[in-house]
Design a protein around this motif. Sequence first.
Motif, PDB file in Angstrom:
ATOM      1  N   ARG A 137       0.832  -1.196   0.000  1.00 41.62           N
ATOM      2  CA  ARG A 137       0.000   0.000   0.000  1.00 41.62           C
ATOM      3  C   ARG A 137       0.878   1.261   0.000  1.00 41.62           C
ATOM      4  O   ARG A 137       0.610   2.202  -0.739  1.00 41.62           O
ATOM      5  CB  ARG A 137      -0.910  -0.027   1.231  1.00 41.62           C
ATOM      6  CG  ARG A 137      -1.742   1.207   1.444  1.00 41.62           C
ATOM      7  CD  ARG A 137      -2.751   1.431   0.338  1.00 41.62           C
ATOM      8  NE  ARG A 137      -3.382   2.726   0.505  1.00 41.62           N
ATOM      9  CZ  ARG A 137      -3.528   3.612  -0.489  1.00 41.62           C
ATOM     10  NH1 ARG A 137      -3.149   3.327  -1.714  1.00 41.62           N
ATOM     11  NH2 ARG A 137      -4.078   4.760  -0.249  1.00 41.62           N
ATOM     12  N   ILE A 138       1.920   1.276   0.815  1.00 47.82           N
ATOM     13  CA  ILE A 138       2.792   2.457   0.858  1.00 47.82           C
ATOM     14  C   ILE A 138       3.451   2.660  -0.501  1.00 47.82           C
ATOM     15  O   ILE A 138       3.510   3.786  -1.011  1.00 47.82           O
ATOM     16  CB  ILE A 138       3.847   2.322   1.980  1.00 47.82           C
ATOM     17  CG1 ILE A 138       3.160   2.482   3.346  1.00 47.82           C
ATOM     18  CG2 ILE A 138       4.942   3.377   1.825  1.00 47.82           C
ATOM     19  CD1 ILE A 138       4.079   2.362   4.531  1.00 47.82           C
ATOM     20  N   ALA A 139       3.928   1.603  -1.110  1.00 52.77           N
ATOM     21  CA  ALA A 139       4.551   1.747  -2.427  1.00 52.77           C
ATOM     22  C   ALA A 139       3.542   2.299  -3.427  1.00 52.77           C
ATOM     23  O   ALA A 139       3.837   3.209  -4.206  1.00 52.77           O
ATOM     24  CB  ALA A 139       5.091   0.390  -2.896  1.00 52.77           C
ATOM     25  N   LEU A 170      -7.220   4.763   4.640  1.00 53.88           N
ATOM     26  CA  LEU A 170      -5.877   4.970   4.070  1.00 53.88           C
ATOM     27  C   LEU A 170      -5.224   3.653   3.700  1.00 53.88           C
ATOM     28  O   LEU A 170      -4.507   3.563   2.698  1.00 53.88           O
ATOM     29  CB  LEU A 170      -5.002   5.742   5.069  1.00 53.88           C
ATOM     30  CG  LEU A 170      -5.296   7.239   5.123  1.00 53.88           C
ATOM     31  CD1 LEU A 170      -4.683   7.863   6.367  1.00 53.88           C
ATOM     32  CD2 LEU A 170      -4.771   7.936   3.872  1.00 53.88           C
ATOM     33  N   ASN A 171      -5.468   2.621   4.492  1.00 50.97           N
ATOM     34  CA  ASN A 171      -4.889   1.314   4.178  1.00 50.97           C
ATOM     35  C   ASN A 171      -5.497   0.716   2.918  1.00 50.97           C
ATOM     36  O   ASN A 171      -4.797   0.086   2.127  1.00 50.97           O
ATOM     37  CB  ASN A 171      -5.103   0.348   5.349  1.00 50.97           C
ATOM     38  CG  ASN A 171      -4.133   0.582   6.492  1.00 50.97           C
ATOM     39  OD1 ASN A 171      -3.107   1.245   6.315  1.00 50.97           O
ATOM     40  ND2 ASN A 171      -4.457   0.066   7.650  1.00 50.97           N
ATOM     41  N   ALA A 172      -6.803   0.905   2.745  1.00 54.22           N
ATOM     42  CA  ALA A 172      -7.487   0.297   1.593  1.00 54.22           C
ATOM     43  C   ALA A 172      -7.212   1.082   0.316  1.00 54.22           C
ATOM     44  O   ALA A 172      -6.986   0.508  -0.740  1.00 54.22           O
ATOM     45  CB  ALA A 172      -8.985   0.223   1.869  1.00 54.22           C
ATOM     46  N   GLY A 173      -7.262   2.417   0.412  1.00 50.95           N
ATOM     47  CA  GLY A 173      -7.025   3.241  -0.771  1.00 50.95           C
ATOM     48  C   GLY A 173      -8.213   3.267  -1.693  1.00 50.95           C
ATOM     49  O   GLY A 173      -9.263   2.670  -1.417  1.00 50.95           O
ATOM     50  N   GLN A 199       1.579  10.037   8.303  1.00 53.10           N
ATOM     51  CA  GLN A 199       2.725   9.877   7.417  1.00 53.10           C
ATOM     52  C   GLN A 199       3.116  11.189   6.742  1.00 53.10           C
ATOM     53  O   GLN A 199       2.266  11.955   6.300  1.00 53.10           O
ATOM     54  CB  GLN A 199       2.389   8.832   6.345  1.00 53.10           C
ATOM     55  CG  GLN A 199       3.544   8.499   5.400  1.00 53.10           C
ATOM     56  CD  GLN A 199       3.184   7.414   4.388  1.00 53.10           C
ATOM     57  OE1 GLN A 199       3.822   6.395   4.328  1.00 53.10           O
ATOM     58  NE2 GLN A 199       2.143   7.651   3.613  1.00 53.10           N
ATOM     59  N   GLY A 200       4.421  11.441   6.664  1.00 57.89           N
ATOM     60  CA  GLY A 200       4.965  12.501   5.824  1.00 57.89           C
ATOM     61  C   GLY A 200       5.615  11.836   4.627  1.00 57.89           C
ATOM     62  O   GLY A 200       4.934  11.418   3.695  1.00 57.89           O
ATOM     63  N   PRO A 201       6.939  11.656   4.635  1.00 60.53           N
ATOM     64  CA  PRO A 201       7.580  10.865   3.575  1.00 60.53           C
ATOM     65  C   PRO A 201       7.190   9.388   3.716  1.00 60.53           C
ATOM     66  O   PRO A 201       6.705   8.982   4.774  1.00 60.53           O
ATOM     67  CB  PRO A 201       9.083  11.053   3.856  1.00 60.53           C
ATOM     68  CG  PRO A 201       9.178  12.254   4.755  1.00 60.53           C
ATOM     69  CD  PRO A 201       7.914  12.259   5.561  1.00 60.53           C
TER      70      PRO A 201
END
Lengths: 212, 212
Positions: A67-69, B34-37, B115-117
């Motif tokens: 997900r982060i990628a 946010l995890n699912a997108g 999260q930032g970067p």
Amino acid sequence: MSPVQERPVLSAQATATGIDAATAAVRRVIESLLNAGSSAADLSGVAARLNAIADELAEQAPPVDERIADMWRGEGVTRHDPVTGPENAIAPPMPLRGMPDGSVEGRVSLHLPYQGPPGLVHGGVSALLLDHTLGVANFWAGATGRTGELTLRYHRPTPLFQELTVRGRQVAASGRKIWAEGEIRAADGEVCVSARGLFITPRPENQRFGGH
Amino acid sequence: MSPVQERPVLSAQATATGIDAATAAVRRVIESLLNAGSSAADLSGVAARLNAIADELAEQAPPVDERIADMWRGEGVTRHDPVTGPENAIAPPMPLRGMPDGSVEGRVSLHLPYQGPPGLVHGGVSALLLDHTLGVANFWAGATGRTGELTLRYHRPTPLFQELTVRGRQVAASGRKIWAEGEIRAADGEVCVSARGLFITPRPENQRFGGH
């Protein structure tokens, strides 16, 4: 990127459907819980309904590494941060525009979720908005970096429930060091909080917009 | 208030029912979105269900002026802030304890909403946690104030998904001026972000804990 005579939105723009609409609805729930307080009836039922939604979404989520990628591809870079992100319910959100003079500007009205003292914005929330704004100002000026040092000065209390104007601009760059400044103004134009930051450009192999 | 040999929780403690349970469930929804997108299915239905909850809560909310007056009574002072508040879904939350040496300490693991970067905590979120922690450190040391100036130094990236330790302590007080310091450490004990703040005690007629 050089400034143009328009005022493009540098952060992602929210749509009225899908995840953006769901995120906007979460923001309404966050604020309405704070507005209602513990005197509200039927709150255990509310928790069960919210947990059911979270469970359904969790079933659809990929592994967090994937997900982060994926979330950093394309426009994703500005879709999920905690200041401007239309997919992040933590964000007020505050869209940021690139201004013709090379600065960036956001306008936002903050409500109870962002409260510090009664009726006032939390000092740490002001720091969050300014850190992000200075980072985007560096992007708009064409040289980006991660926050190395940030100094905030609190000139007067920052009010909730009125439109604040948050501005940032890059003021100097030398080698991998970048300096940027900004401030939060109340609706009457007075400066509530000012910020000055030193940002460090990552070495080329680590270069990426949006980090700070 | 003088330090004791216990480690009392200085922020409000969450219960498993009512508004705290609803707020905890909202946090799960924020993170699961946010995890699912945007690839998650059925998101328009999710928005409608969330908006229905917000509508129901809005019907139970008193006028906001009354609500602000009421929410600052009793323990309310630490029930709704955006760092420790069990009623504020913006807050991770990070409970803060008073330590025998006069400092305060919080432990928290931050996920995608902060999260930032990629994979790292947003620098402005670190500023938010530290500003609040220094304010509570002043309370624990017995002399409180509002943030006048805050300087943050970012020593190395702050990781998501691991337990961070956030500490704050008052280091000096003179007249209405108070100085406090603190830092965020990663699980390996290394300092990621340090902070030093100048706080100004309000004149007696405005004295109130928790503001900054």
